[in-house]
Enzyme design. Sequence first.
Site, PDB file in Angstrom:
ATOM      1  N   ASP A  44       0.790  -1.250   0.000  1.00 12.26           N
ATOM      2  CA  ASP A  44       0.000   0.000   0.000  1.00 12.26           C
ATOM      3  C   ASP A  44       0.820   1.297   0.000  1.00 12.26           C
ATOM      4  O   ASP A  44       0.488   2.242   0.732  1.00 12.26           O
ATOM      5  CB  ASP A  44      -0.960   0.007   1.214  1.00 12.26           C
ATOM      6  CG  ASP A  44      -1.949  -1.150   1.200  1.00 12.26           C
ATOM      7  OD1 ASP A  44      -1.896  -1.981   0.280  1.00 12.26           O
ATOM      8  OD2 ASP A  44      -2.790  -1.218   2.114  1.00 12.26           O
ATOM      9  N   LYS A 142      -6.854  -5.102  -2.932  1.00 12.21           N
ATOM     10  CA  LYS A 142      -7.605  -5.674  -1.817  1.00 12.21           C
ATOM     11  C   LYS A 142      -8.556  -4.640  -1.233  1.00 12.21           C
ATOM     12  O   LYS A 142      -8.341  -3.433  -1.411  1.00 12.21           O
ATOM     13  CB  LYS A 142      -6.641  -6.184  -0.744  1.00 12.21           C
ATOM     14  CG  LYS A 142      -5.797  -5.046  -0.196  1.00 12.21           C
ATOM     15  CD  LYS A 142      -4.779  -5.523   0.798  1.00 12.21           C
ATOM     16  CE  LYS A 142      -3.955  -4.384   1.324  1.00 12.21           C
ATOM     17  NZ  LYS A 142      -4.717  -3.321   2.013  1.00 12.21           N
ATOM     18  N   CYS A 187      -1.934  -2.689   7.635  1.00 14.30           N
ATOM     19  CA  CYS A 187      -1.804  -3.600   6.488  1.00 14.30           C
ATOM     20  C   CYS A 187      -0.510  -4.409   6.486  1.00 14.30           C
ATOM     21  O   CYS A 187      -0.508  -5.572   6.097  1.00 14.30           O
ATOM     22  CB  CYS A 187      -2.017  -2.830   5.196  1.00 14.30           C
ATOM     23  SG  CYS A 187      -3.757  -2.302   5.080  1.00 14.30           S
TER      24      CYS A 187
HETATM   25  C1  VGL Z   1      -4.714   0.705   5.818  1.00 16.55           C
HETATM   26  C2  VGL Z   1      -6.273   1.623   7.215  1.00 16.55           C
HETATM   27  C3  VGL Z   1      -7.248   1.462   6.265  1.00 16.55           C
HETATM   28  C4  VGL Z   1      -3.281   0.318   5.593  1.00 16.55           C
HETATM   29  C5  VGL Z   1      -5.688   0.536   4.857  1.00 16.55           C
HETATM   30  O1  VGL Z   1      -2.848   0.245   4.418  1.00 16.55           O
HETATM   31  O2  VGL Z   1      -2.565   0.103   6.599  1.00 16.55           O
HETATM   32  N1  VGL Z   1      -5.021   1.242   6.994  1.00 16.55           N
HETATM   33  N2  VGL Z   1      -6.939   0.912   5.087  1.00 16.55           N
END
Ligand code: VGL
Length: 240
Positions: A44, A142, A187
């Site tokens: 991410d 995802k 994540c």
């Molecule tokens: C994430 C909160 C919501 C992350 C993703 O990538 O850690 N955190 N969605």
Amino acid sequence: MNRRIALQMLSAAASCALAGHAGQVWAQARKIKPGPTSVLLVIDVQNCFIAGGTLAVPHGEDVAPIINRIAPAFQNVVLTQDWHPAGHASFASSHPGSKPFETIQLAYGEQILWPDHCVQGTADAALDRDLNIPQAELIVRKGFHRDIDSYSAFKEADRSTATGLEGYLHERGIKRVFAAGLATDFCVAWTALDARAAGFETYVIEDACRAIDLHGSLAAAWEHMTQQGVQRIRSTDIAL
Ligand code: VGL
Ligand code: ZN
């Protein structure tokens, strides 16, 4: 200076240089060499999670240069993207009366509510433009099911819906997973824990991650990961 002292100084300098070199060789030999059965999972590293993004992780923009530096040491690199539809169940805006960072109960259990972030196809959801890993072989998206969140790159928050990454890695003969990216305590941690549960030797590259740290979530994540046998390393532990 007399000749004897000059010679002594010369020989001391030579042995110093030698020790320095030997030290370097030794340090290099002790480093981790990823090899063909390892994968670097870049979690991410998207605009939403860096400065200017909708869910900016403090100093999230610092990870791309570190990840860029180690990525060439890996023969396999997989990227992930948090990839939510508008109106996603993890958005506070989808639950009237709720605010970001509150917790609610969904069909599969507790869910932290977030600001709208990483909406499919938006610039916010795009990969950080500073990420430079042209050899990355797969991008896993995802969190695309409207009613299920997914911190993990392996298994969604209902703990049963698979992303397919486990099957991909098994089919490719991968045994070791190295995780880096955003955010350490969400994540990255969930991905590392699921990698362990799936039987991979798992490493988290600490300085190649940044955390959200909500109510002590960072310390809790490390405790949990360490307990489950996830190895905590630094980018300098990898042989480049
Ligand atoms: C994430 C909160 C919501 C992350 C993703 O990538 O850690 N955190 N969605
Ligand atoms: Zn998300």
